[in-house]
Scaffold this active site. Structure first.
Site, PDB file in Angstrom:
ATOM      1  N   ASP A 151       0.860  -0.730   0.371  1.00  0.00           N
ATOM      2  CA  ASP A 151       0.294  -0.218   0.477  1.00  0.00           C
ATOM      3  C   ASP A 151       0.843   1.244   0.355  1.00  0.00           C
ATOM      4  O   ASP A 151       0.265   2.550  -0.356  1.00  0.00           O
ATOM      5  CB  ASP A 151      -0.759  -0.189   1.827  1.00  0.00           C
ATOM      6  CG  ASP A 151      -2.436  -1.434   1.278  1.00  0.00           C
ATOM      7  OD1 ASP A 151      -2.027  -1.994   0.105  1.00  0.00           O
ATOM      8  OD2 ASP A 151      -2.085  -1.984   2.341  1.00  0.00           O
ATOM      9  N   HIS A 179      -4.862  -4.001   5.676  1.00  0.00           N
ATOM     10  CA  HIS A 179      -4.445  -4.128   3.653  1.00  0.00           C
ATOM     11  C   HIS A 179      -5.830  -5.106   2.900  1.00  0.00           C
ATOM     12  O   HIS A 179      -5.719  -6.006   2.736  1.00  0.00           O
ATOM     13  CB  HIS A 179      -3.687  -5.398   4.183  1.00  0.00           C
ATOM     14  CG  HIS A 179      -2.562  -5.856   2.902  1.00  0.00           C
ATOM     15  ND1 HIS A 179      -2.005  -4.893   2.178  1.00  0.00           N
ATOM     16  CD2 HIS A 179      -2.749  -6.312   2.644  1.00  0.00           C
ATOM     17  CE1 HIS A 179      -1.463  -5.113   1.462  1.00  0.00           C
ATOM     18  NE2 HIS A 179      -1.497  -6.590   1.424  1.00  0.00           N
ATOM     19  N   MET A 230       3.743  -7.945  -5.048  1.00  0.00           N
ATOM     20  CA  MET A 230       3.085  -7.730  -3.884  1.00  0.00           C
ATOM     21  C   MET A 230       4.725  -8.310  -3.047  1.00  0.00           C
ATOM     22  O   MET A 230       5.653  -8.016  -2.216  1.00  0.00           O
ATOM     23  CB  MET A 230       3.067  -9.005  -3.178  1.00  0.00           C
ATOM     24  CG  MET A 230       2.127  -9.461  -2.218  1.00  0.00           C
ATOM     25  SD  MET A 230       1.906  -7.614  -1.144  1.00  0.00           S
ATOM     26  CE  MET A 230       3.204  -8.119   0.034  1.00  0.00           C
TER      27      MET A 230
END
Length: 330
Positions: A151, A179, A230
């Protein structure tokens, strides 16, 4: 000597994450674990001329025990993506069960390791991990982290045109809360060095940070999700934890932690009514050494976003705790 372990190393996040960790000069030993393909992933990575000695394990022959024994840091990207016809609740039960079982292994074989949870939904899987560690009598809140760095990475990237940095990571853009979706709260009023977000762009930027993952799913035509970004975010946070554990000072990263167990966390818990929350955390040799409260002075719009976040996040946390205390029938 630093031993890092990736649980779920053969998956879409696990493989690129393992590659980044193998390339890091901070890691001396890297153990990979998954239910399939791990020896092949380890063999492939073993040809890379970097410091880390690499091993790969499957569940057979005490694979989880061997992977975890002596671990200093354990990163958990394990889980499955949602498949056609599968509800979010179906997905939750499967991934929650995976995280529960892996954390039981950590509690038994490497209870002093730093634990970094990537497996979604992080808002629920971190409370699950905490409950498992508590039940085993080895819970150290300073060593359990939910990785919310993606994020932050997105917020840095999406605001680059306003921050003006050639390297977007040179801007500090705090992102707090949880999240997923509306639990993600970017605090553009707290950026450093300061820069302005034009009023006509603000709402779109907030939405993009909150739902950036949807862009990737759509671009991949439903055939995947945000795995590479990620993996990068997971590596960035793991590297920060390792550097801090080696004594490097002034490392602050937002992460999802158990507030009552971290210095400074009580004030945030009181303000939000939540036990788990992502906030900037000062990292040190013992892990999460101080939770930084940046809620004072946020704008009215950010207060609205925070209110919506708290309502959703409360339910997510309770769902995780309930999963451990009253497991669903198999």
């Amino acid at each position: 000597m630093v031993k890092a372990v990736v649980l779920g190393a053969s998956g879409g996040i696990g493989q690129p994450l393992s590659l980044l960790l193998k390339a890091s000069p901070l890691i001396d030993e890297l153990a990979l674990y998954d239910v399939v393909n791990t020896p092949g992933v380890a063999a492939d990575l073993s040809h890379i001329s970097s410091v880390a000695k690499i091993t790969g394990y499957l569940p057979k022959d005490d694979g989880l025990k061997n992977a975890l024994t002596g671990a200093d840091i354990v990163v958990i990207p394990a889980g499955i993506p949602r498949k056609p016809g599968m509800t979010r609740d179906d997905l939750f039960k499967i991934n929650a069960g995976i995280v529960r079982d892996l954390v039981k292994g950590i509690a038994e074989h490497s209870p002093k390791a730093f634990i970094l949870v990537i497996s979604n939904p992080v808002n629920s899987t971190v409370p699950i991990a905490a409950e498992i560690l508590k039940a085993a009598g080895v819970f150290d809140p300073k060593r359990l982290f939910g990785v919310t760095t993606l994020d932050v990475v997105r917020a840095e990237t999406f605001t680059q045109e306003f921050s003006g940095h050639k390297d977007p990571s040179k801007a500090t853009v705090p992102v707090i809360g949880g999240h997923s979706g509306g639990t993600i709260v970017p605090l553009f009023s707290k950026v450093s060095p300061s820069f302005e977000i034009p009023a006509d762009r603000y709402e779109k930027l907030v939405h993009r940070v909150q739902f950036g993952g949807d862009e990737v799913v759509q671009a991949k035509d439903g055939a995947g999700s945000a795995t590479l970004s990620m993996a990068f975010a997971g590596f960035r946070f793991a590297e920060a934890v390792i550097k801090a554990s080696k004594g490097e000072k002034s490392i602050v990263e937002p992460t999802f932690v158990y507030l009552p167990g971290v210095a400074g966390g009580e004030a945030i818990a009181k303000a939000t009514g939540l036990d788990f929350f992502s906030t900037p955390v000062e990292l040190g040799v013992s892990g999460a050494e101080k939770a930084v409260n940046i809620l004072d002075g946020i704008t009215e719009r950010e207060q609205e976003l925070l209110k919506a976040c708290i309502a959703d996040l409360k339910g997510n946390i309770e769902k995780g705790v309930e999963f451990v205390k009253n497991p669903p029938p198999k």
